[in-house]
Design an enzyme around this catalytic site. Structure first.
Site, PDB file in Angstrom:
ATOM      1  N   ARG A 141       0.824  -1.079   0.032  1.00 51.51           N
ATOM      2  CA  ARG A 141      -0.085  -0.067   0.061  1.00 51.51           C
ATOM      3  C   ARG A 141       0.871   1.000   0.157  1.00 51.51           C
ATOM      4  O   ARG A 141       0.482   2.148  -0.409  1.00 51.51           O
ATOM      5  CB  ARG A 141      -0.970   0.096   1.161  1.00 51.51           C
ATOM      6  CG  ARG A 141      -1.818  -1.217   1.477  1.00 51.51           C
ATOM      7  CD  ARG A 141      -2.347  -1.170   2.707  1.00 51.51           C
ATOM      8  NE  ARG A 141      -2.957   0.286   3.145  1.00 51.51           N
ATOM      9  CZ  ARG A 141      -4.180   0.593   2.887  1.00 51.51           C
ATOM     10  NH1 ARG A 141      -4.939  -0.082   2.120  1.00 51.51           N
ATOM     11  NH2 ARG A 141      -4.690   1.832   3.362  1.00 51.51           N
ATOM     12  N   ARG A 198      10.009   6.030  -2.613  1.00 47.55           N
ATOM     13  CA  ARG A 198      10.406   7.040  -3.689  1.00 47.55           C
ATOM     14  C   ARG A 198      11.759   7.620  -3.612  1.00 47.55           C
ATOM     15  O   ARG A 198      12.233   7.919  -2.560  1.00 47.55           O
ATOM     16  CB  ARG A 198       9.417   8.316  -3.419  1.00 47.55           C
ATOM     17  CG  ARG A 198       7.955   7.975  -3.769  1.00 47.55           C
ATOM     18  CD  ARG A 198       7.200   9.205  -4.672  1.00 47.55           C
ATOM     19  NE  ARG A 198       5.785   8.793  -4.669  1.00 47.55           N
ATOM     20  CZ  ARG A 198       5.191   9.164  -3.643  1.00 47.55           C
ATOM     21  NH1 ARG A 198       5.389   9.746  -2.668  1.00 47.55           N
ATOM     22  NH2 ARG A 198       3.763   8.785  -3.531  1.00 47.55           N
ATOM     23  N   ARG A 254      -9.103  -6.173  14.051  1.00 56.80           N
ATOM     24  CA  ARG A 254      -8.324  -5.299  15.033  1.00 56.80           C
ATOM     25  C   ARG A 254      -9.563  -4.219  15.266  1.00 56.80           C
ATOM     26  O   ARG A 254     -10.071  -3.789  14.342  1.00 56.80           O
ATOM     27  CB  ARG A 254      -7.158  -4.443  14.501  1.00 56.80           C
ATOM     28  CG  ARG A 254      -5.991  -5.749  14.235  1.00 56.80           C
ATOM     29  CD  ARG A 254      -5.626  -6.344  15.238  1.00 56.80           C
ATOM     30  NE  ARG A 254      -4.759  -5.372  16.266  1.00 56.80           N
ATOM     31  CZ  ARG A 254      -4.421  -5.913  17.301  1.00 56.80           C
ATOM     32  NH1 ARG A 254      -4.499  -6.950  17.858  1.00 56.80           N
ATOM     33  NH2 ARG A 254      -3.319  -5.226  17.919  1.00 56.80           N
ATOM     34  N   ARG A 307      -0.380   6.302  16.110  1.00 52.59           N
ATOM     35  CA  ARG A 307      -0.542   7.333  15.628  1.00 52.59           C
ATOM     36  C   ARG A 307      -1.299   8.520  16.352  1.00 52.59           C
ATOM     37  O   ARG A 307      -2.246   8.219  17.104  1.00 52.59           O
ATOM     38  CB  ARG A 307      -0.788   7.562  14.163  1.00 52.59           C
ATOM     39  CG  ARG A 307      -2.065   6.891  14.037  1.00 52.59           C
ATOM     40  CD  ARG A 307      -2.374   6.751  12.308  1.00 52.59           C
ATOM     41  NE  ARG A 307      -3.491   5.930  12.023  1.00 52.59           N
ATOM     42  CZ  ARG A 307      -4.163   5.593  10.996  1.00 52.59           C
ATOM     43  NH1 ARG A 307      -3.363   5.747   9.867  1.00 52.59           N
ATOM     44  NH2 ARG A 307      -5.368   4.902  10.829  1.00 52.59           N
ATOM     45  N   GLU A 314      -4.126   7.157  18.746  1.00 56.84           N
ATOM     46  CA  GLU A 314      -4.836   5.930  18.315  1.00 56.84           C
ATOM     47  C   GLU A 314      -4.067   4.507  18.908  1.00 56.84           C
ATOM     48  O   GLU A 314      -3.016   4.549  18.795  1.00 56.84           O
ATOM     49  CB  GLU A 314      -4.745   6.011  16.839  1.00 56.84           C
ATOM     50  CG  GLU A 314      -5.381   4.940  16.197  1.00 56.84           C
ATOM     51  CD  GLU A 314      -5.583   5.197  14.720  1.00 56.84           C
ATOM     52  OE1 GLU A 314      -5.610   6.215  14.143  1.00 56.84           O
ATOM     53  OE2 GLU A 314      -5.437   3.988  13.893  1.00 56.84           O
ATOM     54  N   TYR A 319      -9.483  -5.640   3.403  1.00 57.93           N
ATOM     55  CA  TYR A 319      -9.106  -4.282   3.874  1.00 57.93           C
ATOM     56  C   TYR A 319      -9.132  -3.427   2.966  1.00 57.93           C
ATOM     57  O   TYR A 319      -8.420  -3.445   1.914  1.00 57.93           O
ATOM     58  CB  TYR A 319      -7.754  -4.545   4.592  1.00 57.93           C
ATOM     59  CG  TYR A 319      -6.673  -3.437   4.832  1.00 57.93           C
ATOM     60  CD1 TYR A 319      -7.338  -2.132   5.194  1.00 57.93           C
ATOM     61  CD2 TYR A 319      -5.412  -3.663   4.902  1.00 57.93           C
ATOM     62  CE1 TYR A 319      -6.479  -1.182   5.614  1.00 57.93           C
ATOM     63  CE2 TYR A 319      -4.635  -2.473   5.511  1.00 57.93           C
ATOM     64  CZ  TYR A 319      -5.141  -1.504   5.781  1.00 57.93           C
ATOM     65  OH  TYR A 319      -4.028  -0.229   6.240  1.00 57.93           O
ATOM     66  N   ASP A 331      -9.835   0.522   1.204  1.00 60.83           N
ATOM     67  CA  ASP A 331      -9.956   1.818   1.079  1.00 60.83           C
ATOM     68  C   ASP A 331     -11.250   2.339   0.615  1.00 60.83           C
ATOM     69  O   ASP A 331     -12.036   1.494  -0.205  1.00 60.83           O
ATOM     70  CB  ASP A 331      -8.973   2.387   0.298  1.00 60.83           C
ATOM     71  CG  ASP A 331      -7.332   2.318   0.907  1.00 60.83           C
ATOM     72  OD1 ASP A 331      -7.380   2.294   2.201  1.00 60.83           O
ATOM     73  OD2 ASP A 331      -6.739   2.380   0.182  1.00 60.83           O
TER      74      ASP A 331
HETATM   75  N1  UDP Z   1       2.966   1.005   8.472  1.00 58.43           N
HETATM   76  C1  UDP Z   1       3.989   1.043   9.218  1.00 58.43           C
HETATM   77  N2  UDP Z   1       4.810   2.131   9.663  1.00 58.43           N
HETATM   78  C2  UDP Z   1       4.027   3.357   9.351  1.00 58.43           C
HETATM   79  C3  UDP Z   1       2.934   3.283   8.613  1.00 58.43           C
HETATM   80  C4  UDP Z   1       2.336   2.222   8.146  1.00 58.43           C
HETATM   81  O1  UDP Z   1       4.614   0.064   9.508  1.00 58.43           O
HETATM   82  O2  UDP Z   1       4.464   4.362   9.982  1.00 58.43           O
HETATM   83  C5  UDP Z   1       2.302  -0.325   7.867  1.00 58.43           C
HETATM   84  C6  UDP Z   1       1.487  -0.913   8.866  1.00 58.43           C
HETATM   85  O3  UDP Z   1       1.633  -2.309   8.832  1.00 58.43           O
HETATM   86  C7  UDP Z   1       0.204  -0.462   8.256  1.00 58.43           C
HETATM   87  C8  UDP Z   1       0.366  -0.609   6.933  1.00 58.43           C
HETATM   88  O4  UDP Z   1       1.708   0.033   6.755  1.00 58.43           O
HETATM   89  O5  UDP Z   1      -1.071  -1.090   8.767  1.00 58.43           O
HETATM   90  C9  UDP Z   1      -0.600   0.219   6.011  1.00 58.43           C
HETATM   91  O6  UDP Z   1      -0.324   1.571   6.195  1.00 58.43           O
HETATM   92  P1  UDP Z   1      -1.500   2.680   6.170  1.00 58.43           P
HETATM   93  O7  UDP Z   1      -1.079   3.947   6.512  1.00 58.43           O
HETATM   94  O8  UDP Z   1      -2.335   2.608   4.861  1.00 58.43           O
HETATM   95  O9  UDP Z   1      -2.649   2.117   7.113  1.00 58.43           O
HETATM   96  P2  UDP Z   1      -4.196   2.725   7.413  1.00 58.43           P
HETATM   97  O10 UDP Z   1      -4.134   4.249   7.446  1.00 58.43           O
HETATM   98  O11 UDP Z   1      -5.029   2.208   6.535  1.00 58.43           O
HETATM   99  O12 UDP Z   1      -4.481   2.236   8.739  1.00 58.43           O
END
Ligand code: UDP
Length: 368
Positions: free
Chosen positions: A171, A175, A247, A277, A298, A346, A348
């Protein structure tokens, strides 16, 4: 036809609208006190900040039809998701980009130098990555994996990244330039009046009746010619084969004068920090001005019976229980299972809308 629906999130809203326009009568039962499912937004009374009640939702898509669809019901303001991450006592930019790489390794690499350097870090012996960990080691190497992904992923999913599928990491882009846009899709934005207002407008049709605070139960099926069900697929069967793992999230809300963290989303990647986060909601609406601020810290944990399910947990080893539930669901003659919980995916928001459109096309073929 008289059509029943369980849940007033994006999936059922999109399906309901189209079927209502085609002349069908739709009755929706929504267990919560609001529509829009987990993308529900609500203006905080005191500060006026639009709060993403079930966590941050940023709309992004490559699908022109889906983008046109949401814009039909709501003005979307330009918004680019730029995430920051705190790890090992420093703040970095995510997704991993040239700035992240240069800062992390203390370098001044050009794009081609950074690419060559990361290729040295990468474990090239992994040719076909299956797990999240293999995907990370193959594409960014051990140091970046351990700093940004290992701890966060363990906290978010409650299992080791060695057991999670590589698709979760796919996902996120990596870059070798300074583009810090979290997404690689061509359309991205925020609904000017929030997602809930958008879903209310989708549902605003004389042939659609929504009952809030009402559960859909299996004994109601006979009342309808067809049912679209967006609740948990295991819940529909009374969990008779057991509970699928989800979860859930806990949000600890805080308020302050002014600004708290200077950005919408700050990830905390260290395993020693218990939360994943912090979201400062007012930054999701940069076109608005608010003196006060609302933040959500969170926490992710296993979902129990009383909790709201958020993320379905797929492991690389698969799940025989899920296969059985899905086989039963597929065989139901009068019920179509839709959405994140109904299909245990899962997804979006854009994928949810696209799936709803596709389900409809198929349904119309079968019920023409
Ligand atoms: N992820 C991570 N570190 C980060 C951000 C994301 O390890 O700082 C991993 C984590 O497993 C997460 C996945 O990448 O579930 C997808 O991230 P995304 O930001 O898309 O998660 P969402 O916002 O859908 O919870």
């Amino acid at each position: 036809m008289h059509i029943g629906m369980a849940g007033a999130g994006l999936s059922c809203a999109v399906i309901a609208r189209e079927l209502a326009e085609a002349g069908h009568q739709i009755e929706i039962f929504e267990r919560r006190a609001h529509v829009a499912g987990n993308c529900h937004t609500e203006r905080d009374e005191k500060s006026g900040v639009m709060v993403h009640i079930y966590g941050p939702h940023i709309f992004h898509t490559d699908d022109d039809e889906v983008w046109a669809y949401v814009n039909r019901f709501m003005e979307f303001k330009p918004y680019v998701n730029r995430v920051k991450a705190t790890t090992k006592g420093q703040v970095f930019s995510l997704p991993i980009n040239l700035h992240t790489i240069n800062q992390f390794f203390g370098k001044t690499f050009s794009p081609s130098e950074a690419k060559a350097f990361i290729e040295q870090q990468a474990d090239l012996s992994i040719t076909d990555p299956q797990s999240f960990e293999e995907q990370a080691l193959r594409f960014v190497g051990k140091d970046l994996y351990e700093a940004f992904f290992k701890g966060y992923t363990q906290k978010q999913w409650g299992v080791s990244p060695t057991e999670l599928p590589a698709s979760i990491l796919k996902r996120l882009p990596v870059r070798f330039n300074y583009n810090d846009n979290y997404f690689f899709h061509k359309h991205q934005g925020m609904p000017a009046e929030g997602y809930t207002r958008m879903v209310e407008r989708i549902l605003d049709h004389p042939n659609i009746q929504v009952t809030l605070g009402a559960d859909f139960s299996r004994d109601m099926i006979d009342r309808f010619d067809h049912v679209f069900y967006s609740g948990p697929v295991d819940g529909f069967y009374g969990y008779d084969l057991g509970r699928l793992p989800y979860r859930t999230l806990d949000f600890v809300r805080s308020e302050a004068e002014g600004e708290v963290q200077g950005t919408a989303v700050m990830n905390y990647c260290d395993a020693s920090v218990p939360f994943t986060r912090i979201t400062e909601h007012k930054h999701f609406a940069p076109w608005e001005e608010h003196d006060r601020s609302v933040c959500y810290t969170e926490y992710s944990r296993a979902c129990s019976e009383e909790d709201i399910p958020y993320y379905p947990v797929h492991l690389t080893k698969g799940d025989a229980m899920l296969d059985q539930y899905q086989a039963r669901a597929k065989a139901e003659p009068k019920i179509t299972f839709v959405g994140r919980l109904g299909t245990y995916r899962y997804m979006d928001m854009d994928v949810t809308i696209r799936s709803a459109m596709d389900v409809l096309s198929l349904w119309k073929l079968n019920h023409a």
